[in-house]
Design an enzyme around this catalytic site. Structure first.
Site, PDB file in Angstrom:
ATOM      1  N   CYS A 170      43.094  56.314  32.541  1.00 22.30           N
ATOM      2  CA  CYS A 170      41.825  56.048  33.295  1.00 22.30           C
ATOM      3  C   CYS A 170      41.438  54.758  32.182  1.00 22.30           C
ATOM      4  O   CYS A 170      41.749  54.833  31.024  1.00 22.30           O
ATOM      5  CB  CYS A 170      41.089  57.157  33.178  1.00 22.30           C
ATOM      6  SG  CYS A 170      39.435  56.889  33.658  1.00 22.30           S
ATOM      7  N   HIS A 178      42.457  62.667  29.843  1.00 21.46           N
ATOM      8  CA  HIS A 178      41.251  63.538  30.462  1.00 21.46           C
ATOM      9  C   HIS A 178      41.228  63.729  31.999  1.00 21.46           C
ATOM     10  O   HIS A 178      40.816  64.162  32.706  1.00 21.46           O
ATOM     11  CB  HIS A 178      39.908  63.082  30.052  1.00 21.46           C
ATOM     12  CG  HIS A 178      39.924  61.609  30.685  1.00 21.46           C
ATOM     13  ND1 HIS A 178      40.071  60.570  29.983  1.00 21.46           N
ATOM     14  CD2 HIS A 178      38.915  61.409  31.800  1.00 21.46           C
ATOM     15  CE1 HIS A 178      40.021  59.556  30.892  1.00 21.46           C
ATOM     16  NE2 HIS A 178      39.083  60.121  32.029  1.00 21.46           N
ATOM     17  N   CYS A 224      39.694  62.958  37.469  1.00 28.15           N
ATOM     18  CA  CYS A 224      38.715  61.911  36.930  1.00 28.15           C
ATOM     19  C   CYS A 224      38.515  60.869  38.353  1.00 28.15           C
ATOM     20  O   CYS A 224      37.430  60.956  38.786  1.00 28.15           O
ATOM     21  CB  CYS A 224      39.052  61.137  35.742  1.00 28.15           C
ATOM     22  SG  CYS A 224      37.887  60.224  35.177  1.00 28.15           S
ATOM     23  N   SER A 283      38.652  54.851  31.168  1.00 28.20           N
ATOM     24  CA  SER A 283      37.820  55.282  30.132  1.00 28.20           C
ATOM     25  C   SER A 283      38.735  55.606  28.891  1.00 28.20           C
ATOM     26  O   SER A 283      38.345  55.350  27.719  1.00 28.20           O
ATOM     27  CB  SER A 283      37.188  56.566  30.499  1.00 28.20           C
ATOM     28  OG  SER A 283      36.211  56.159  31.464  1.00 28.20           O
ATOM     29  N   HIS A 294      38.767  52.297  27.317  1.00 28.61           N
ATOM     30  CA  HIS A 294      37.585  52.156  26.649  1.00 28.61           C
ATOM     31  C   HIS A 294      37.461  52.438  25.229  1.00 28.61           C
ATOM     32  O   HIS A 294      37.269  52.083  24.415  1.00 28.61           O
ATOM     33  CB  HIS A 294      36.241  52.524  27.386  1.00 28.61           C
ATOM     34  CG  HIS A 294      36.070  51.886  28.579  1.00 28.61           C
ATOM     35  ND1 HIS A 294      36.218  50.514  28.830  1.00 28.61           N
ATOM     36  CD2 HIS A 294      35.425  52.328  30.054  1.00 28.61           C
ATOM     37  CE1 HIS A 294      35.926  50.219  30.216  1.00 28.61           C
ATOM     38  NE2 HIS A 294      35.551  51.091  30.528  1.00 28.61           N
TER      39      HIS A 294
HETATM   40  N1  APR Z   1      34.037  41.676  40.559  1.00 19.83           N
HETATM   41  C1  APR Z   1      34.666  42.117  41.426  1.00 19.83           C
HETATM   42  N2  APR Z   1      35.561  42.965  40.929  1.00 19.83           N
HETATM   43  C2  APR Z   1      35.956  43.138  39.657  1.00 19.83           C
HETATM   44  C3  APR Z   1      35.202  42.184  38.797  1.00 19.83           C
HETATM   45  C4  APR Z   1      34.206  41.361  39.422  1.00 19.83           C
HETATM   46  N3  APR Z   1      33.410  40.572  38.404  1.00 19.83           N
HETATM   47  N4  APR Z   1      35.798  42.330  37.559  1.00 19.83           N
HETATM   48  C5  APR Z   1      36.582  43.397  37.689  1.00 19.83           C
HETATM   49  N5  APR Z   1      36.969  43.834  39.161  1.00 19.83           N
HETATM   50  C6  APR Z   1      37.861  44.648  39.729  1.00 19.83           C
HETATM   51  C7  APR Z   1      39.282  44.656  39.258  1.00 19.83           C
HETATM   52  O1  APR Z   1      39.917  43.481  39.910  1.00 19.83           O
HETATM   53  C8  APR Z   1      39.531  46.078  39.435  1.00 19.83           C
HETATM   54  O2  APR Z   1      40.157  46.265  40.747  1.00 19.83           O
HETATM   55  O3  APR Z   1      37.217  45.948  39.440  1.00 19.83           O
HETATM   56  C9  APR Z   1      38.318  47.047  39.428  1.00 19.83           C
HETATM   57  C10 APR Z   1      38.185  47.981  38.309  1.00 19.83           C
HETATM   58  O4  APR Z   1      39.028  48.897  38.538  1.00 19.83           O
HETATM   59  P1  APR Z   1      40.076  49.659  37.389  1.00 19.83           P
HETATM   60  O5  APR Z   1      40.252  48.678  36.041  1.00 19.83           O
HETATM   61  O6  APR Z   1      41.423  50.377  37.832  1.00 19.83           O
HETATM   62  O7  APR Z   1      39.084  50.964  36.886  1.00 19.83           O
HETATM   63  P2  APR Z   1      38.885  52.248  37.349  1.00 19.83           P
HETATM   64  O8  APR Z   1      39.786  53.507  36.719  1.00 19.83           O
HETATM   65  O9  APR Z   1      38.823  52.335  38.661  1.00 19.83           O
HETATM   66  O10 APR Z   1      37.200  52.549  36.692  1.00 19.83           O
HETATM   67  C11 APR Z   1      36.217  51.854  37.270  1.00 19.83           C
HETATM   68  O11 APR Z   1      34.371  53.511  36.591  1.00 19.83           O
HETATM   69  O12 APR Z   1      34.770  55.548  35.502  1.00 19.83           O
HETATM   70  C12 APR Z   1      34.595  54.044  35.227  1.00 19.83           C
HETATM   71  O13 APR Z   1      35.235  53.707  33.073  1.00 19.83           O
HETATM   72  C13 APR Z   1      35.402  53.514  34.217  1.00 19.83           C
HETATM   73  O14 APR Z   1      33.853  51.823  34.031  1.00 19.83           O
HETATM   74  C14 APR Z   1      35.211  52.178  34.750  1.00 19.83           C
HETATM   75  C15 APR Z   1      35.040  52.173  36.142  1.00 19.83           C
HETATM   76 ZN    ZN Z   2      38.658  58.741  33.609  1.00 23.32          ZN
END
Ligand code: APR
Ligand code: ZN
Ligand code: ZN
Length: 367
Positions: free
Chosen positions: A40, A61, A168, A42, A45
């Site tokens: 994930c 997790h 999650c 997180s 992070h």
């Molecule tokens: N504008 C639009 N989309 C964006 C931008 C932006 N400026 N920056 C990143 N993205 C998109 C990415 O292309 C990606 O598809 O946001 C998405 C983020 O997805 P993941 O990296 O897979 O993250 P995810 O596991 O879905 O979690 C998203 O939720 O629980 C929280 O910690 C987690 O902050 C994180 C968020």
């Molecule tokens: Zn998570």
């Protein structure tokens, strides 16, 4: 007993796969043989130092597995149960628990903050050095000892590898829509970020019968996936200013519900601008600790609501069995979320892929 586990000594250092010692479950705890564990944002992070946790720790997790041993006093689970692990153990007795908000359990909060289980100690160590539990789960390992309340039994016909994602990504996206926002049938929805969490906001908006579902991302592949998960309009934020596009797609008014599933100030601000008068913005993404957020306060006279969300306001004992039912009935897409199945040893490369942002979910699978 010994188990292989993904150990992080300090943020910024490489994740090590080590053979560690795992003590047997104490009162109210269970030993789970991990079947699968999703990777994930997180976890990343924590590795990158954006989410401070007690160090050193064992990562992971978002997992599923089989109960192999129960500690004294465990009543709800028995050996052989298939379970999903989620990072919100609850005592059932503190005020948030009694008020029906187990994701804010005081005992669970203490376990998360101290990296220990309910009695304030850890079951994990390596050569005598104590390792912390990550939010009481620490499931990037062959085995984990977790509080009984962090493990939810699921039907045995639910495939364990994809069930891990319930812990999650799925519960966060689904819960944000169903529990936090309570989206009504016919409402308009916009989702910023179409990763593992955002796609689950999208498919849950479809499940509850939202009319317009607008997906916003900077990646064409992620937007294509959003279309397959139920988005009715796709907005590429690299090509267009996204808030006006969302308003355009929702009759000029803006969306009733906007979900930010990225965790960036800029995108929360865009989401705020894209909500209609009286609308609600739910910030699902985790903005790195220490950052601040500036939004246009004028919108408060439009009676907009800005809402936080922790793990989809989940009541895991209710939500996870429901999610399993939805999957088995063919109404929830999970297999499509898995970009790659990996082994524990491939974790360093898997974190690099996650950092590059070119995967949906990577799932570590165990024998
Ligand atoms: N504008 C639009 N989309 C964006 C931008 C932006 N400026 N920056 C990143 N993205 C998109 C990415 O292309 C990606 O598809 O946001 C998405 C983020 O997805 P993941 O990296 O897979 O993250 P995810 O596991 O879905 O979690 C998203 O939720 O629980 C929280 O910690 C987690 O902050 C994180 C968020
Ligand atoms: Zn998570
Ligand atoms: Zn409690």
């Amino acid at each position: 007993m010994k188990t292989h586990a993904a150990v992080l000594w300090q943020p910024g250092e490489p994740v090590e796969i080590l053979e560690v010692d795992l003590a047997p479950p104490k009162a109210g705890e269970v030993l789970v043989k991990i079947a699968a564990c999703g990777l994930c944002a997180s976890d990343l992070h924590v590795v990158d130092g954006d989410l401070p946790e007690p160090m050193p720790l064992v990562l992971g997790h978002e997992a599923s597995g089989v109960v192999v041993q129960t500690g004294p006093g465990v009543e709800r689970l028995k050996k052989g149960d298939h379970v999903v692990l989620a990072l919100v153990p609850s005592c059932g007795r503190c005020r948030p628990c009694r008020e029906g908000r187990p994701n804010f359990c005081e005992v669970g909060g203490r376990m998360a903050a101290t990296g220990t289980l309910a009695d304030g100690t850890s079951r994990l160590s390596v050569n005598g050095t104590v390792l912390h539990h990550f939010n009481s789960v620490s499931s990037l390992a062959d085995y984990a000892v977790v509080p009984e309340s962090a493990a939810v039994a699921i039907r045995q016909d639910m495939p364990l590898d994809v069930a891990a994602l319930f812990g999650c990504a799925v519960i966060t996206g689904y819960g944000a829509v169903v529990n936090t926002a309570r989206v009504e049938t016919g409402a308009s929805v916009a989702v910023w970020g179409c990763g593992g969490v955002g796609l689950n906001c999208i498919q849950s908006a479809r499940l509850v019968g939202a009319a317009a579902i607008v997906a916003v991302d900077v990646s064409t592949e992620k937007l294509e996936a959003a279309g397959r998960f139920g988005a009715t309009t796709l907005v590429n934020a690299q090509a267009d200013d996204p808030a006006p596009k969302v308003r355009e797609a929702t009759g000029g008014l803006g969306a009733d519900y906007v979900f930010e599933a990225i965790g960036r100030e800029e995108t929360v601000r865009q989401a705020w601008d894209a909500a209609r008068a009286g609308g609600t913005v739910v910030v699902v993404g985790i903005i790195p600790k220490g950052q601040t957020l500036t939004i246009d306060p004028w919108h408060f006279i439009y009676e907009k609501t800005l809402k936080g969300c922790f793990l989809g306001s989940a009541r895991i004992a209710i939500d996870i069995p429901r999610l399993a039912d939805l999957y088995v009935e063919g109404r929830l897409q999970l297999d499509e979320l898995v970009s790659r199945r990996i082994r524990l040893a491939e974790l360093p490369e898997a974190f690099d892929r996650l950092r590059a942002g070119d995967v949906l979910r990577q799932v570590a699978v165990f024998d």
